[in-house]
Design an enzyme around this catalytic site. Structure first.
Site, short mmCIF file in Angstrom:
data_model
loop_
_atom_site.label_atom_id
_atom_site.label_comp_id
_atom_site.label_asym_id
_atom_site.label_seq_id
_atom_site.Cartn_x
_atom_site.Cartn_y
_atom_site.Cartn_z
N GLU A 1 0.81 -1.22 0.00
CA GLU A 1 0.00 0.00 0.00
C GLU A 1 0.84 1.28 0.00
OE1 GLU A 1 -2.99 -0.23 3.06
OE2 GLU A 1 -3.97 -1.93 2.10
N GLU B 1 -5.21 -8.71 0.27
CA GLU B 1 -5.84 -8.46 1.57
C GLU B 1 -7.32 -8.24 1.33
OE1 GLU B 1 -4.44 -5.30 4.16
OE2 GLU B 1 -2.35 -5.79 3.71
C1 BGP Z 1 -4.52 -2.32 5.27
C2 BGP Z 1 -3.12 -2.55 5.78
C3 BGP Z 1 -3.02 -3.50 6.92
C4 BGP Z 1 -4.22 -3.56 7.85
C5 BGP Z 1 -5.56 -3.42 7.12
C6 BGP Z 1 -6.76 -3.20 7.99
O1 BGP Z 1 -4.63 -1.02 4.81
O2 BGP Z 1 -2.27 -3.05 4.78
O3 BGP Z 1 -1.83 -3.23 7.58
O4 BGP Z 1 -4.05 -2.89 8.99
O5 BGP Z 1 -5.53 -2.39 6.18
O6 BGP Z 1 -6.87 -1.86 8.36
P1 BGP Z 1 -6.92 -1.35 9.85
O7 BGP Z 1 -5.89 -2.12 10.58
O8 BGP Z 1 -6.60 0.09 9.79
O9 BGP Z 1 -8.30 -1.62 10.33
#
Ligand code: BGP
Length: 470
Positions: free
Chosen positions: A169, A371
């Site tokens: 990201e 993801e």
């Molecule tokens: C993505 C990231 C992760 C993870 C996920 C969930 O943007 O790559 O690291 O954290 O989001 O988001 P959050 O943890 O902010 O709820």
């Protein structure tokens, strides 16, 4: 739309888990690890983190990794992506830290023992603090340091690892740290954010170049591949859009999606976006020779993190209170279904729409969903007599609907090879810490990080084994 009929994924489609070093390892000062930006922010102001749980904790995977890889295997997962922490692998002088290297060798070996392939990402928002003090991603020196770190990682683990990624990201740090002021150092500066975005693009391309050279010399395995992972947001606007609405879509898509897609498929950045930035007085720190560097940025495949779409419309004002240019503002779609815990829209069809866009505009590009997941506050979760969290009513439909839209996209030609679920075992979520839980497996903070499967675990294990989206 009868999406239920798309109930099967191809036999060679893979299932796995997505995680990152800073969100799982813990052991933040052990094995010669240096401070990273999350440690620095935690030290400066712990109250910025939900329930004052700072970066130190991870989810204790640093000491439980054998158990965790086995848990992934028991969920039917054949691969898992984590990241090497730059601040653990390298010492303060930019040399390999042997203790950090030994840790990752053990981590990867334990995954192999459990029958899980490790996909390795090199950077997950975790700038070493001393390099941040020297300018972070605003500095060319740090871009060079990253390229050296990447080459060091290829040399150290090149015979063990098949799947490499340069960044997770890369759009997030420019936005969160430099533009929207949400994360330390809380800047509200659009131009600095674009400098960071540009430098990360160069860093990506230099790492790919180092990878190709390492491959030529036999330093990395012959079957090794390299990619980039980004959180792409399929952009939408209102029905019957104005020209201004379409312009908002163009720039949202241009900065967040096409920027990276063009970089990884053609080794260039989108001209229309660069032209618009220049017309609005945003200067990128372009130097002679950069075009040749970026040209090295073409990858073997791509990771698509999908959480939510972007709904935008023409902005009311073309500059914000800080004098930054504004290209779009949020469009509140009246039909949106929200995950209230996270404030993100749930829109499974977005993965399909974006898959078809990639199939149309980047037909050669192979990719996987790197993801996807749903983080819900489970603090007062319902449990059965054995204490198991009853999460199936929301986690199963979320994953099932996304998988169905993926199956449909594949049936229409999308080159999607697999699916990694984010946070399959609950983990630390940046400044949200443990507020929102993503896992099929619970991490109990009141019982020394003990793991316990939730109700949804049996469901995903069945889907991963059968490829039938029940
Ligand atoms: C993505 C990231 C992760 C993870 C996920 C969930 O943007 O790559 O690291 O954290 O989001 O988001 P959050 O943890 O902010 O709820």
């Amino acid at each position: 739309m009868n999406i239920e009929k798309y109930d099967t994924l191809p036999a060679d489609f893979f299932f796995g888990a997505a995680l990152s070093g800073p969100q799982t390892e813990g052991m933040w000062t052990a094995m010669g690890k240096q401070e990273n930006l999350w440690d620095m922010w935690s030290n400066l102001d712990l109250s910025a983190f939900h329930n004052r749980v700072g970066s130190y904790s991870g989810n204790d995977m640093g000491s439980r990794y054998s158990e965790d890889w086995q848990t992934f295997a028991s969920l039917g997962f054949t691969s898992a992506r984590t990241s090497i922490q730059w601040s653990r692998l390298m010492d303060a002088n930019g040399n390999l830290n042997p203790e950090g290297a030994a840790f990752y060798h053990q981590l990867f070996a334990a995954a192999r023992d459990a029958g899980v392939e490790t996909f390795v990402n090199l950077y997950h928002f975790d700038m070493p603090a001393q390099l941040f003090r020297r300018g972070g991603w605003e500095s060319r020196e740090v871009v060079e340091a990253y390229a050296h770190y990447a080459a060091t990682a290829f040399a150290e683990f090149g015979q063990e690892i098949e799947h490499w990624f340069t960044f997770n990201e890369p759009i997030v740090e420019p936005e969160q740290r430099y533009e929207q002021g949400n994360w330390y150092p809380f800047y509200h500066d659009f131009a600095r954010a674009r400098t960071v975005q540009y430098h990360i693009s160069l860093a990506h391309a230099l790492a790919v170049d180092a990878f190709r050279k390492a491959k030529e010399k036999g330093i990395v395995r012959e079957d090794a591949r390299i990619g980039l992972i980004n959180c792409f947001t399929p952009p939408y606007t209102r029905e019957n859009p104005t020209e201004g609405d379409l312009e908002a879509v163009r720039m949202t898509d241009g900065l967040g999606n096409r920027w990276w897609l063009d970089l990884v498929t053609t080794g260039t950045l989108p001209h229309d976006v660069l032209d618009t930035l220049a017309a609005r007085g945003v200067e990128l720190p372009i130097r002679a020779g950069d075009e040749q560097i970026l040209a090295q940025g073409k990858v073997d495949w791509l990771g698509f993190n999908y959480y939510h779409p972007a709904r935008v419309q023409a902005p009311e004002h073309d500059a914000d209170e800080y004098g930054n240019p504004v290209f779009a503002q949020e469009y509140v779609w009246p039909d949106a279904v929200m995950n209230e815990s996270r404030g993100w829209e749930i829109y499974p069809k977005g993965v399909y729409d974006f898959a078809l866009k990639m199939t149309r505009d980047y037909p050669e590009l192979e990719w996987f969903v790197s993801e996807n997941g749903i983080g819900i506050e489970e603090h007062h979760a319902e449990r059965d007599e054995e204490g198991r969290i009853l999460d199936a009513s929301y986690r199963v439909p979320f994953v099932r609907d996304h998988l169905r839209w993926i199956a449909r996209a594949i049936s229409e030609g999308a080159k999607c090879r697999g699916y990694h679920y984010w946070g399959a075992i609950d983990c630390w979520s940046w400044n949200n810490a443990y507020k929102n839980r993503y896992g099929f497996v619970e991490v109990d903070l009141n019982a020394n990080y003990e793991r316990r499967p939730k109700e949804s675990a049996a469901w995903i294990a069945e889907v991963a084994r059968t490829h039938h989206i029940g």
